[in-house]
Write an enzyme that holds these catalytic residues in place. Structure first.
Site, short mmCIF file in Angstrom:
data_model
loop_
_atom_site.label_atom_id
_atom_site.label_comp_id
_atom_site.label_asym_id
_atom_site.label_seq_id
_atom_site.Cartn_x
_atom_site.Cartn_y
_atom_site.Cartn_z
N ASP A 19 33.67 23.17 -32.70
CA ASP A 19 33.90 24.43 -33.40
C ASP A 19 32.76 24.70 -34.39
O ASP A 19 32.25 23.77 -35.02
CB ASP A 19 35.23 24.35 -34.16
CG ASP A 19 35.73 25.72 -34.59
OD1 ASP A 19 35.16 26.73 -34.15
OD2 ASP A 19 36.69 25.76 -35.39
N GLU A 66 41.95 30.72 -23.92
CA GLU A 66 42.05 31.83 -24.87
C GLU A 66 40.70 32.49 -25.17
O GLU A 66 40.65 33.61 -25.69
CB GLU A 66 42.66 31.34 -26.20
CG GLU A 66 44.13 30.95 -26.11
CD GLU A 66 44.34 29.58 -25.47
OE1 GLU A 66 43.39 28.75 -25.49
OE2 GLU A 66 45.45 29.34 -24.94
N ASN A 67 39.60 31.82 -24.82
CA ASN A 67 38.28 32.36 -25.14
C ASN A 67 37.92 33.61 -24.35
O ASN A 67 36.98 34.33 -24.71
CB ASN A 67 37.19 31.30 -24.92
CG ASN A 67 37.16 30.24 -26.01
OD1 ASN A 67 36.67 29.13 -25.80
ND2 ASN A 67 37.70 30.56 -27.18
N SER A 193 44.45 23.23 -31.25
CA SER A 193 44.14 24.44 -30.47
C SER A 193 44.36 24.28 -28.96
O SER A 193 43.50 24.62 -28.16
CB SER A 193 42.70 24.88 -30.75
OG SER A 193 42.56 25.29 -32.09
#
Length: 240
Positions: A19, A66-67, A193
């Site tokens: 991240d 989700e990206n 996540s």
């Protein structure tokens, strides 16, 4: 999937949520694509550091399910970067004994990218120094669903009442790897996540404020030293 061993001094499977690429670029007044490219370069350093220390498996979260919600131009840039990475790095990985595995729902990728993935996996299949797993279009919940469906297809006529943890494990996308010992997240956030929810059930969690392009082999070593000091009981009680 192998049974974890108590208190190992070296994690045999490290998983990293990479991240901070976009924030790293923003801090330097650069577009997000520059941050993602810097992050891709950092992967090579960390793979080498893990291999040099004897870590058998390194898994990295490259692109989550989700990206896809990100801006279209950023998603396109990430896909192009992935293809470039495969084209440029596969020979280097092969020369350095790195076996590449890519897990996730690859059906959504362009045919050219799917072909590059297949060729890279084939080319490095016999390497044994370290296995690098790139999780792309991956999510922990997706993994559990696809594993359950795969088990059902392999056991026609049996109901889910017959399904056990031991029975499901071989159908997970990372069935070739031991469970995660150490999960690292860069970028200052303290959550997993939707990453390797099953595989990291007993992982030690190391969070750092370092943005991914700044995550150095020295910081990796710090995380491993911290890991070595953990008392891993896997649900058993502490000695009195």
């Amino acid at each position: 999937m192998s049974t974890p061993t108590a208190n190992p001094t070296l994690p045999q499977h490290i998983a990293i949520i990479m991240d901070g690429n976009r924030r790293w670029a923003k801090n330097k007044f650069m577009p997000a694509a520059v941050g993602h490219a810097a992050g891709a370069k950092r992967v090579r350093d960390i793979v080498k550091a893990c291999a040099d220390m004897g870590v058998a498996h390194l898994s990295i979260f490259a692109f989550s399910t989700e990206n896809w919600k990100r801006p279209a131009d950023e998603v396109t840039s990430l896909m192009n970067l992935f293809m470039t990475y495969l084209q440029k790095e596969v020979n280097n990985m092969n020369q350095n004994g790195v076996r590449l595995k890519v897990v996730g729902d690859k059906t959504r990728f362009a045919p050219m990218l799917q072909d590059l993935i297949a060729r890279a996996e084939t080319q490095t299949a016999n390497n044994t120094r370290i296995t690098l797993t790139v999780c792309a279009n991956y999510g922990g919940r997706w993994d559990l669903i696809q594993a359950t469906r795969a088990w059902q297809e392999a056991h026609p006529g049996q109901t889910l009442q017959r399904l056990t943890e031991e029975g499901l494990a071989p159908y997970l996308s990372t069935a070739y790897a031991p469970e995660v010992d150490l999960l690292i997240r860069t970028g200052g956030e303290s959550r997993v996540s939707n990453f390797m929810l099953w595989q990291a059930a007993y992982a030690e969690l190391f969070f750092t404020d370092d943005l991914w392009p700044d995550f150095s082999p020295a910081r990796l070593q710090e995380a491993i030293v911290w890991f070595a000091g953990r008392d891993r009981r896997f649900g058993s009680s502490a000695p009195l």
